[in-house]
Write a protein that holds these residues in place. Structure first.
Motif, mmCIF file in Angstrom:
data_model
loop_
_atom_site.group_PDB
_atom_site.id
_atom_site.type_symbol
_atom_site.label_atom_id
_atom_site.label_comp_id
_atom_site.label_asym_id
_atom_site.label_seq_id
_atom_site.Cartn_x
_atom_site.Cartn_y
_atom_site.Cartn_z
ATOM 1 N N ASP A 60 0.951 -1.229 -0.026
ATOM 2 C CA ASP A 60 0.087 0.042 -0.048
ATOM 3 C C ASP A 60 0.945 1.395 0.134
ATOM 4 N N TYR A 63 2.223 2.207 3.296
ATOM 5 C CA TYR A 63 1.444 2.119 4.657
ATOM 6 C C TYR A 63 1.660 1.099 5.399
ATOM 7 N N HIS A 103 -1.860 -0.409 11.941
ATOM 8 C CA HIS A 103 -1.656 -1.828 11.395
ATOM 9 C C HIS A 103 -0.189 -1.758 11.071
ATOM 10 N N ARG A 198 2.120 12.796 11.058
ATOM 11 C CA ARG A 198 0.600 12.813 10.375
ATOM 12 C C ARG A 198 0.438 11.537 10.939
ATOM 13 N N ASP A 200 -1.702 8.304 10.739
ATOM 14 C CA ASP A 200 -2.345 7.701 10.049
ATOM 15 C C ASP A 200 -3.628 6.780 10.625
ATOM 16 N N GLU A 258 -5.291 11.948 11.105
ATOM 17 C CA GLU A 258 -6.151 11.613 10.000
ATOM 18 C C GLU A 258 -7.508 11.041 10.668
ATOM 19 N N HIS A 334 -3.218 12.205 -1.497
ATOM 20 C CA HIS A 334 -2.941 11.377 -2.115
ATOM 21 C C HIS A 334 -4.245 9.984 -2.157
ATOM 22 N N ASP A 335 -5.236 10.261 -1.575
ATOM 23 C CA ASP A 335 -6.215 9.378 -1.488
ATOM 24 C C ASP A 335 -7.296 9.578 -2.277
HETATM 25 C C1 GLC Z 1 -4.607 6.059 5.464
HETATM 26 C C2 GLC Z 1 -4.018 6.554 4.245
HETATM 27 C C3 GLC Z 1 -4.110 5.683 3.009
HETATM 28 C C4 GLC Z 1 -3.639 4.130 3.331
HETATM 29 C C5 GLC Z 1 -4.503 3.757 4.719
HETATM 30 C C6 GLC Z 1 -4.194 2.596 5.273
HETATM 31 O O1 GLC Z 1 -6.169 6.364 5.115
HETATM 32 O O2 GLC Z 1 -4.025 7.835 3.958
HETATM 33 O O3 GLC Z 1 -3.407 6.029 1.724
HETATM 34 O O4 GLC Z 1 -3.928 3.557 2.446
HETATM 35 O O5 GLC Z 1 -4.413 5.056 5.801
HETATM 36 O O6 GLC Z 1 -2.685 2.854 6.002
#
Ligand code: GLC
Ligand code: CA
Length: 557
Positions: A60, A63, A103, A198, A200, A258, A334-335
């Motif tokens: 990912d 991530y 995670h 940031r 996540d 986030e 980025h999402d």
């Molecule tokens: C957040 C990130 C995204 C990622 C997800 C899992 O939402 O912005 O890009 O896939 O977390 O880590």
């Protein structure tokens, strides 16, 4: 009280894979960011957020982390991040790293240990459950990346929980060892000089009782279960314990959380000294479908900005946070697709809509978060081959659209315009073959554009880039940081607000849409203010598409 540094933060989000490649492997790297620091400084931003750069199998795009203490070799090494932090600080730019605490990668040694069996001490770092009945997953919760949140582990005959990809097992925050390990990681990076994180997906840290099923879902089916795995009240308790320990070593550490689905009320409760300094939510966006076509399934429809609805949302975000709390101000990340394609008009009104939308958002009260390339009006990445999408959903969507009768070309365009990868195209530094990003083909693709690139726009006073620089400059003034926000009555498509601070006053007026509308009656009364920014449409009684104006009250003395 001394004001906190983030009150005047303007964040620039860099997706490291797509920013600048210096070793010719087609993937952006830390050296590329270091080489671009003067450009970033010149924009006027003062805070850099990097999407994840740690060692990762890249399931990912980083991530999924398998080692939080080291930099993935595609990006460089520890010495590169140290140089980046040092060089950024020399230029008064703060660095935020992306910290993934919900995670890890399944390749993380903790998970590899956990797989050894129930008795392993790392087993309890993750979330496990027994099957409900023979071959039936513990419950009917659906993963954000499709399929069940449960994946069976054959050896133990138990299931582990993954809210995102299968290869991204969720951590068990009720185990104090998990918090301890994460605190150590955070401290390691703070010690290296980073200024904050940031955070996540933190709203998912705590899950409800696994015995609960989403009600009214047919047997054998699954459903998104936010009520059981998002924003549970206990999240605050666990997050607070974590943040408090971090703040002991660095009290002015900035936490940009986030909180994707947070409403203003919820955001307000997350913005706290011992939680987040501000949060990123998707809640303020409003779209409407503009083309009815029964061949197009839900989620893939052609949409545009729902101006009236978005105005209401912005008002709410501006007015409902408690005293001293700041929202983030952003149009894309980025999402999600890029702002000029998603909410503006990337054909007829590309420059104008890019500028209008930027002005409407960033002079509000809050912390701007600008996605790399947004400042040059970058549009969605044109993805010309279904094979090039990384998201597994793209292929199934494609098949469905073809079955429904769309031509290949149409189907591709539809998918490309809503896919999150649309925002991840490489930075357009110039108009050369590989957009000045690399010396050869890159990992995701580029739009090659004659006029929308850094080289061309830096030479043009009327460019989107020049506009962003001016806007960021203005944002640093007290008026746009501390000033009161007063929304003015307008027709639906126009957003108009004043900022007031001591004797200073400004008025922002933007037509958020591609439609012509009637000018507000009160506009004439500002004719003796200074027009600081102006799309130069003649305003008689009509306001042209994407008109933008910024008026500043003349100094009385
Ligand atoms: C957040 C990130 C995204 C990622 C997800 C899992 O939402 O912005 O890009 O896939 O977390 O880590
Ligand atoms: Ca590289």
């Amino acid at each position: 009280m001394k004001e906190a540094w983030w009150e005047k933060a303007v964040v620039y989000q860099v997706y490291p894979k797509s920013f600048k490649d210096t070793n010719g492997d087609g993937i952006g790297d830390l050296k590329g960011i270091i080489d671009s620091l003067d450009y970033i400084k010149d924009l006027g931003v003062n805070t850099l957020w990097l999407n994840p750069i740690f060692i990762s199998p890249q399931i990912d795009n980083g991530y999924d982390i398998s080692n939080y203490y080291a930099i993935d070799e595609i990006f460089g090494g520890l010495e590169d991040i140290e140089t980046l932090i040092h060089e950024a600080h020399k230029r008064d730019i703060k660095i935020l790293l992306d910290l993934v605490l919900n995670h890890t990668s399944d390749q993380h040694p903790w998970f590899q240990e956990a797989l050894r069996g129930k008795a392993n001490i790392y087993r309890d770092y993750y979330l496990w459950a027994d099957e409900k009945a023979d071959g039936v997953a513990p419950n009917n919760w659906e993963s954000f990346f499709g399929g069940s949140v449960w994946e069976k582990e054959e050896k133990s005959n138990q299931y582990y929980f993954h809210l995102f990809a299968k290869k991204m097992p969720d951590l068990n925050w009720k185990n104090p060892e998990v918090k301890r390990a994460m605190v150590e990681i955070a401290k390691f990076w703070l010690d290296k000089g980073v200024d904050g994180f940031r955070l996540d997906a933190f709203i998912h840290m705590i899950k409800d009782d696994f015995n609960k099923d989403v009600p009214n879902v047919p047997a054998g089916e699954i459903a998104i279960a936010e009520e059981y795995y998002a924003n549970l009240p206990e999240v605050k308790r666990y997050l607070s314990e974590f943040i408090s320990e971090i703040k002991e070593v660095k009290p002015d550490c900035f936490i940009l959380g986030e909180a994707a689905s947070a409403t203003p009320e919820l955001a307000d409760s997350y913005i706290r000294e011992d939680l987040c300094q501000t949060v990123i939510s998707f809640d303020h966006f409003a779209e409407r479908i503009i083309e009815q076509d029964e061949r197009i399934p839900k989620g893939l429809e052609k949409r545009t900005l729902d101006a009236p609805e978005m105005k209401q949302k912005l008002k709410k975000w501006q007015h409902s946070l408690s005293e001293g709390k700041l929202p983030t101000l952003y149009w894309n990340n980025h999402d999600m697709p890029r702002v000029v394609s998603r909410f503006g008009d990337d054909t007829q009104y590309r420059d104008k809509s890019a500028k209008a939308l930027a002005l409407s958002m960033y002079l509000l009260r809050g912390i701007p978060v600008i996605l790399y390339g947004e400042e040059i009006g970058m549009k969605n990445l044109e993805i010309r081959d279904i094979e090039l999408f990384q998201s597994p959903q793209a292929t199934s969507q494609y098949i469905q659209l073809l079955e429904n009768g769309l031509k290949k070309e149409q189907a591709l365009r539809r998918i490309a315009s809503v896919n999150k990868e649309a925002s991840r195209g490489v930075m357009q530094w110039d108009a050369s073959e590989f957009a000045g990003f690399s010396t050869k083909a890159n990992w995701i693709g580029e739009n090659r554009e004659m006029f929308y690139n850094v080289a061309v726009e830096s030479q043009d006073e009327m460019s989107v880039l020049a506009f962003y620089k001016q806007l960021i400059q203005l944002k640093s003034e007290d008026l746009f940081t501390f000033g009161e926000v007063i929304f003015l009555e307008t027709t639906d498509n126009i957003l108009a607000y004043k900022r007031q601070y001591n004797q200073e006053e400004a008025l922002v007026l933007v037509n958020l849409t591609g439609e012509e509308v009637v000018a507000p009656a009160w506009l004439d009364s500002y004719s003796d203010w200074i027009l600081k920014m102006d799309s130069e449409d003649v305003i008689g009684k009509t306001v042209a598409p994407y008109t933008y104006k910024l008026y500043i009250k003349k100094d009385e003395e």
